[in-house]
Write a protein that holds these residues in place. Structure first.
Motif, mmCIF file in Angstrom:
data_model
loop_
_atom_site.group_PDB
_atom_site.id
_atom_site.type_symbol
_atom_site.label_atom_id
_atom_site.label_comp_id
_atom_site.label_asym_id
_atom_site.label_seq_id
_atom_site.Cartn_x
_atom_site.Cartn_y
_atom_site.Cartn_z
ATOM 1 N N PHE A 113 0.485 -1.103 0.100
ATOM 2 C CA PHE A 113 -0.026 0.213 0.193
ATOM 3 C C PHE A 113 0.576 1.033 0.536
ATOM 4 N N ALA A 114 0.288 2.488 -0.645
ATOM 5 C CA ALA A 114 1.012 3.257 -0.916
ATOM 6 C C ALA A 114 0.866 4.139 1.335
ATOM 7 N N LYS A 115 -0.422 4.189 0.702
ATOM 8 C CA LYS A 115 -0.747 4.756 2.231
ATOM 9 C C LYS A 115 -2.265 3.999 2.387
ATOM 10 N N ILE A 116 -2.357 3.805 3.783
ATOM 11 C CA ILE A 116 -3.695 3.212 3.611
ATOM 12 C C ILE A 116 -5.445 4.541 4.064
ATOM 13 N N ASP A 117 -6.521 3.451 3.297
ATOM 14 C CA ASP A 117 -7.712 4.315 2.655
ATOM 15 C C ASP A 117 -8.260 4.291 4.450
ATOM 16 N N ALA A 118 -8.990 4.547 4.614
ATOM 17 C CA ALA A 118 -10.427 4.780 5.597
ATOM 18 C C ALA A 118 -10.915 3.578 5.497
ATOM 19 N N ALA A 119 -10.780 2.200 4.898
ATOM 20 C CA ALA A 119 -12.162 1.554 4.772
ATOM 21 C C ALA A 119 -10.519 0.662 5.745
ATOM 22 N N THR A 120 -8.926 0.595 5.041
ATOM 23 C CA THR A 120 -7.867 -0.103 5.202
ATOM 24 C C THR A 120 -8.263 0.485 7.577
ATOM 25 N N LYS A 121 -7.679 1.624 7.209
ATOM 26 C CA LYS A 121 -7.704 1.996 8.657
ATOM 27 C C LYS A 121 -8.468 2.098 9.311
ATOM 28 N N LEU A 208 -7.968 -7.557 4.276
ATOM 29 C CA LEU A 208 -7.401 -6.048 5.662
ATOM 30 C C LEU A 208 -6.816 -5.259 5.085
ATOM 31 N N LEU A 209 -6.844 -5.254 3.744
ATOM 32 C CA LEU A 209 -6.098 -4.137 2.585
ATOM 33 C C LEU A 209 -6.963 -4.001 2.001
ATOM 34 N N SER A 210 -7.465 -2.570 1.649
ATOM 35 C CA SER A 210 -8.551 -2.851 -0.145
ATOM 36 C C SER A 210 -8.184 -2.986 -0.757
ATOM 37 N N ARG A 211 -8.476 -3.925 -2.123
ATOM 38 C CA ARG A 211 -8.095 -4.260 -3.384
ATOM 39 C C ARG A 211 -6.997 -2.999 -3.921
ATOM 40 N N GLU A 212 -7.232 -2.024 -4.113
ATOM 41 C CA GLU A 212 -6.951 -1.350 -4.638
ATOM 42 C C GLU A 212 -6.215 -0.765 -4.825
ATOM 43 N N LEU A 213 -5.162 -0.948 -3.199
ATOM 44 C CA LEU A 213 -4.085 -0.680 -3.410
ATOM 45 C C LEU A 213 -2.655 -0.649 -3.363
#
Length: 254
Positions: A113-121, A208-213
């Motif tokens: 991930f470059a940085k986590i998004d809201a869903a992952t956070k 855990l991580l959004s797929r787009e990351l």
């Protein structure tokens, strides 16, 4: 010296492994180590507070972690090497590649991930909040986000409970510092500066991580290749053979 517990094993070109947050080399790479050491000299350090490595005195710093791991590989006798990062370890791998372009020959970044998004956070925040509480609740939460829905559906209740107990018994003491680092990571300015050949591997069933990351990371690295595996975030658990094949085939082709 960094003081990190490190295993060096295998033959062939050097490959530095960087595991993820709340994990260890054994937990994140254990099922693929046998295959990788047939093709590479694997350099496998446990991050601070994982495996046999002592906890860091303070907060973890991405630049220092990257420098320490590069130093470990050089001290092991390798002037240049490939780097395989997993999850949070991808941020360390990318930082090492940008800071030490003469050392790092190529990258494989799995579930980055470059940085986590809201869903992952939201999931990382929940993970962090559970670290001080019941080990049973924490381990069941980790199991639920690390595996794909398909994998979890195949487990019997007894198997799921057994897995959770294993997770609970092996939570690294460095987990709080690892999670704090996840929340601070932002590679958006660094990724376009990666010059090495790079393969990005996503997990299509990641909970855990959004797929787009992962795709976002690949889009930001010039000339990188992207593929994904039908599995959850714990790639080594669900898809060890295809994962090790992707890593090996890519790095032996560049």
């Amino acid at each position: 010296m960094s003081g990190l517990s490190t295993v060096v094993k295998g033959t062939g070109p050097a490959l530095l492994l960087v595991h993820g947050a709340g994990g260890s080399i054994q937990a994140n790479y254990g099922p693929v180590l046998g295959t990788l050491t047939q093709h590479f000299t694997v350099i496998a350090p446990d991050l601070p507070g994982s495996g046999g490595s002592p906890k860091a005195a303070g907060a973890l710093d991405l630049d220092k972690l990257a420098d320490d791991l590069v130093d470990i590989a050089v001290r092991a006798g390798h002037e240049s090497f490939f780097v395989s990062g997993y999850s949070m370890g991808c941020a360390v791998a990318v930082t090492a590649a940008v800071r030490h372009p003469d050392r790092v020959r190529g990258l494989v970044l799995s579930t980055p991930f470059a940085k986590i998004d809201a869903a992952t956070k939201a999931k990382i925040d929940e993970w962090k909040s559970l670290l001080d509480g019941s080990r049973a609740v924490l381990s069941r939460f980790i199991l639920s986000v690390m595996c794909s829905k398909e994998y979890l559906a195949r487990l019997t209740p007894a198997q799921a409970e057994g897995f959770a107990e294993l997770i609970g018994a092996s939570v690294p003491t460095g987990s709080p510092a690892h999670v704090d680092l996840i929340l601070k990571i932002d590679l958006t300015g660094l990724l376009p500066r990666v010059t090495q050949p790079t393969l990005v591997i996503g997990a299509s069933g990641d909970q855990l991580l959004s797929r787009e990351l992962g795709k976002e990371v690949s889009d930001l690295i010039p000339g990188s290749k992207y593929t994904d595996i039908a599995c959850g975030h714990a790639i080594a658990l669900e898809a060890a053979m295809p994962w090790s094949r992707l890593i090996t085939d890519y790095l032996t082709s560049i």
